[in-house]
Design a protein around this motif. Structure first.
Motif, short mmCIF file in Angstrom:
data_model
loop_
_atom_site.label_atom_id
_atom_site.label_comp_id
_atom_site.label_asym_id
_atom_site.label_seq_id
_atom_site.Cartn_x
_atom_site.Cartn_y
_atom_site.Cartn_z
N ILE A 254 -24.84 55.46 -27.06
CA ILE A 254 -26.21 55.33 -26.57
C ILE A 254 -26.41 53.98 -25.88
O ILE A 254 -27.10 53.88 -24.85
N ALA A 255 -25.77 52.93 -26.43
CA ALA A 255 -25.99 51.57 -25.91
C ALA A 255 -25.13 51.25 -24.70
O ALA A 255 -25.35 50.22 -24.05
N ALA A 256 -24.17 52.10 -24.35
CA ALA A 256 -23.20 51.77 -23.30
C ALA A 256 -23.86 51.38 -21.98
O ALA A 256 -23.50 50.37 -21.37
N ALA A 257 -24.83 52.15 -21.54
CA ALA A 257 -25.47 51.88 -20.24
C ALA A 257 -26.16 50.52 -20.23
O ALA A 257 -26.02 49.75 -19.27
N SER A 258 -26.87 50.20 -21.31
CA SER A 258 -27.57 48.91 -21.37
C SER A 258 -26.60 47.74 -21.47
O SER A 258 -26.96 46.60 -21.16
N LEU A 259 -25.36 48.02 -21.90
CA LEU A 259 -24.34 46.97 -22.00
C LEU A 259 -23.47 46.91 -20.74
O LEU A 259 -22.46 46.21 -20.71
N ASN A 260 -23.85 47.71 -19.72
CA ASN A 260 -23.13 47.76 -18.44
C ASN A 260 -21.68 48.22 -18.60
O ASN A 260 -20.77 47.73 -17.94
N ILE A 261 -21.49 49.17 -19.51
CA ILE A 261 -20.16 49.75 -19.72
C ILE A 261 -20.17 51.19 -19.22
O ILE A 261 -20.99 52.01 -19.65
N LEU A 262 -19.27 51.48 -18.29
CA LEU A 262 -19.10 52.84 -17.79
C LEU A 262 -17.97 53.49 -18.59
O LEU A 262 -16.80 53.13 -18.43
N PRO A 264 -15.21 56.02 -19.62
CA PRO A 264 -14.40 57.10 -19.05
C PRO A 264 -14.48 58.37 -19.90
O PRO A 264 -14.18 59.46 -19.42
N ASP A 265 -14.88 58.21 -21.15
CA ASP A 265 -15.02 59.32 -22.08
C ASP A 265 -16.02 58.88 -23.14
O ASP A 265 -15.87 57.79 -23.72
N ARG A 266 -17.02 59.69 -23.40
CA ARG A 266 -18.04 59.32 -24.38
C ARG A 266 -17.42 59.03 -25.74
O ARG A 266 -17.94 58.22 -26.52
N GLU A 267 -16.29 59.67 -26.04
CA GLU A 267 -15.63 59.44 -27.33
C GLU A 267 -15.03 58.04 -27.43
O GLU A 267 -14.64 57.62 -28.51
N LEU A 268 -14.95 57.33 -26.30
CA LEU A 268 -14.43 55.96 -26.31
C LEU A 268 -15.57 54.95 -26.37
O LEU A 268 -15.44 53.82 -25.89
N ALA A 269 -16.68 55.35 -26.94
CA ALA A 269 -17.84 54.47 -27.07
C ALA A 269 -17.41 53.11 -27.60
O ALA A 269 -16.64 53.02 -28.56
N CYS A 270 -17.89 52.04 -26.95
CA CYS A 270 -17.45 50.70 -27.30
C CYS A 270 -18.55 49.70 -26.98
O CYS A 270 -19.59 50.05 -26.41
N ALA A 271 -18.32 48.45 -27.34
CA ALA A 271 -19.29 47.38 -27.10
C ALA A 271 -18.52 46.09 -26.89
O ALA A 271 -17.44 45.88 -27.47
N PRO A 272 -19.05 45.18 -26.04
CA PRO A 272 -18.35 43.92 -25.80
C PRO A 272 -18.15 43.12 -27.09
O PRO A 272 -19.04 43.02 -27.93
N ILE A 273 -16.95 42.54 -27.23
CA ILE A 273 -16.68 41.65 -28.36
C ILE A 273 -17.72 40.53 -28.34
O ILE A 273 -17.96 39.92 -27.31
N GLY A 274 -18.34 40.28 -29.45
CA GLY A 274 -19.36 39.24 -29.53
C GLY A 274 -20.77 39.76 -29.40
O GLY A 274 -21.73 39.05 -29.72
N SER A 275 -20.93 41.01 -28.92
CA SER A 275 -22.27 41.58 -28.83
C SER A 275 -22.78 41.91 -30.23
O SER A 275 -21.98 42.11 -31.17
N PRO A 276 -24.09 41.98 -30.41
CA PRO A 276 -24.63 42.28 -31.75
C PRO A 276 -24.08 43.57 -32.35
O PRO A 276 -23.73 43.59 -33.53
N ILE A 277 -23.97 44.63 -31.54
CA ILE A 277 -23.49 45.89 -32.10
C ILE A 277 -22.02 45.79 -32.49
O ILE A 277 -21.60 46.34 -33.52
#
Length: 476
Positions: A254-262, A264-277
């Motif tokens: 859900i947060a990917a778009a707001s974190l500017n992450i495109l 390649p597969d929704r199952e690879l949901a991720c977040a930048p190292i150091g981000s709150p999530i």
């Protein structure tokens, strides 16, 4: 798998060059037969991993690779925070810190022959196994948080095992940085009655016999000789780890778009190292690692109690405990520079080589024991980490045989009772609460573990030390 596009750099190393949105190549370690037997989804998923921000060197797949959620099982990838690297819940998986520990017994096969049936029955009666299995331990809120923060150290402090066990467990039995506050109440609720239980699926407890030694020097360092009886315990963080994976995968997607992450597969949901999530996920995931370490420690205590009653002369020191399905901060040399990376291993085993400072002094000369479980009724192996392996895939190796078909397919081909009877004729005793579960885990549902081990050994990922075969298998 279609091999079009792969460059075969050696007999056992296959490269898929980076194209389009890929930031790094894909590297798979396998012989041609194992490559062709892999599902095309392994290729697709490994390519998608190669597209994630901040990935370093390559998207790797081990010889037991098969497709799963997000990363393939057998997938290894490292991310650099200095290059915008990410943390991916799909790169760790649902059964966080599922792993294997191996115990010596000081016994030979003949020492257990007269009590083998009784031993199998007692282990089955007193080691809870199966879907939704619960144990005699029920943790209140305070105890739950202490366990999630303390791991196997908490278990030992509460009477489940010995202090000497801790130096034979990754991270000394306690993963630092765990934050029980980031574990949801639902996850804690699912785990409250599940400590000291095997669970289901491919989890097991086996009494095994050493049938072959490949490297006498390292085997001696590990305390292994021909015909030794050892015990292997394979399980993880049960419902707690699954709940953490489910919750954070959803939140990261859900947060990917707001974190500017495109993605390649929704199952690879991720977040930048150091981000709150990402920080919250790491705190929860590390707590789940501690849960798995505590769970295997409690099971070890239960097994020791059973052996002390049936075979009083048995002594059950721990050889080693390894985890699969983790993300750990490790220092690795990349292009001549040491860098701190977040290494994701999903269905892959850490395999540090000789001299590594994270190994206990007693194992530093030989390299880390790498414990590879086979499928039910087939061989398991003990390998050793190598210096070469540290350069190949961040000190990683395979973790098992790897599934060749789905559990649903397996139940269409085999009946559990038939499998139990067939293995009994080979003097392998199976105890399980579910005949369907036995069918799902039929030996034929998995790849040939010996072929996987040969590739790992010849490629230099890890070095063969000993081969084990089951005598008794408690199956979840």
């Amino acid at each position: 798998m279609e091999l079009n596009g792969f460059e075969r750099l050696s007999e056992l190393e296959w490269h898929l060059p980076a194209t389009d949105a890929m930031r790094v190549p894909v590297i798979i370690y396998a012989d041609e037969a194992l490559m062709r037997d892999m599902n095309d989804k392994v290729r697709e998923q490994a390519v998608n991993v190669a597209k994630l921000p901040g990935i370093v060197q390559a998207s790797y797949a081990m010889p037991d690779a098969h497709w799963d959620y997000g990363f393939p099982i057998g997938g290894v990838a490292a991310f650099d925070p200095e290059e915008g690297g990410v943390i991916s819940a799909g790169g760790v998986g649902f059964d966080i810190s599922c792993g294997v520990r191996c115990l010596h017994t000081g016994l030979k096969t003949q020492d257990i022959s007269r009590v083998k049936e009784q031993l199998a029955d007692t282990l089955f009666q007193r080691i809870p196994a199966g879907v939704g299995s619960t144990g005699a331990i029920c943790l209140d809120s305070r105890e739950m948080d202490e366990m999630l923060a303390g791991g196997a150290s908490w278990a030992v402090q509460n009477g489940f095992g010995e202090t000497a066990d801790l130096e034979r467990i990754e991270e000394g039995g306690k993963m630092t940085g765990a934050d029980p506050a980031q574990v949801s109440q639902q996850a804690k609720k699912r785990q409250r009655d599940e400590m000291g239980t095997l669970g289901s699926g491919n989890h097991y407890l086996e009494v095994q016999r050493v049938v072959e030694i490949y490297d006498q020097r390292i085997a001696m360092g590990y305390g292994l000789t021909q015909d030794d009886v050892v015990i292997s315990i394979h399980c993880g963080s049960r419902g707690l780890g699954h709940q953490i994976g489910t919750e954070f995968l959803r939140e990261m997607a859900i947060a990917a778009a707001s974190l500017n992450i495109l993605l390649p597969d929704r199952e690879l949901a991720c977040a930048p190292i150091g981000s709150p999530i990402a920080r919250r996920y790491l705190g929860a995931m590390r707590a789940a690692i501690n849960c798995a370490l505590a769970n295997r420690q409690i099971l070890t205590h239960l097994v020791r109690q059973i052996f002390s009653q049936l075979i009083p002369q048995a002594r059950l020191p721990l050889l080693y405990d390894v985890s699969h399905n983790t993300c750990k901060v490790e220092q690795h040399e990349i292009n001549g520079r040491k860098r701190k990376l977040h290494v994701h291993r999903k269905g892959a085993t850490r395999a540090f080589g000789p001299g590594h400072p994270d190994l206990p002094p007693a194992l530093r000369a030989t390299g880390q024991p790498v414990l590879i479980g086979g499928s039910m009724g087939t061989a398991s192996y003990i390998l050793a980490g190598t210096e070469r392996g540290m350069q190949l895939a961040f000190g990683s190796a395979c973790h098992g045989a790897g599934r060749a078909m789905s559990r649903h397919q397996a139940t269409r081909l085999w009946h559990g009772r038939d499998i139990i009877n067939q293995l009994a004729r080979r003097d392998i005793l199976i105890r399980s609460p579910s005949c369907r579960g036995v069918a799902e885990e039929a030996p034929g549902a998995y790849k040939d573990v010996s072929a996987v081990i040969e590739v790992a050994d010849r490629a230099g990922l890890a070095h063969k030390v000993a081969k084990l075969v089951p005598l008794i298998c408690i199956k979840g």
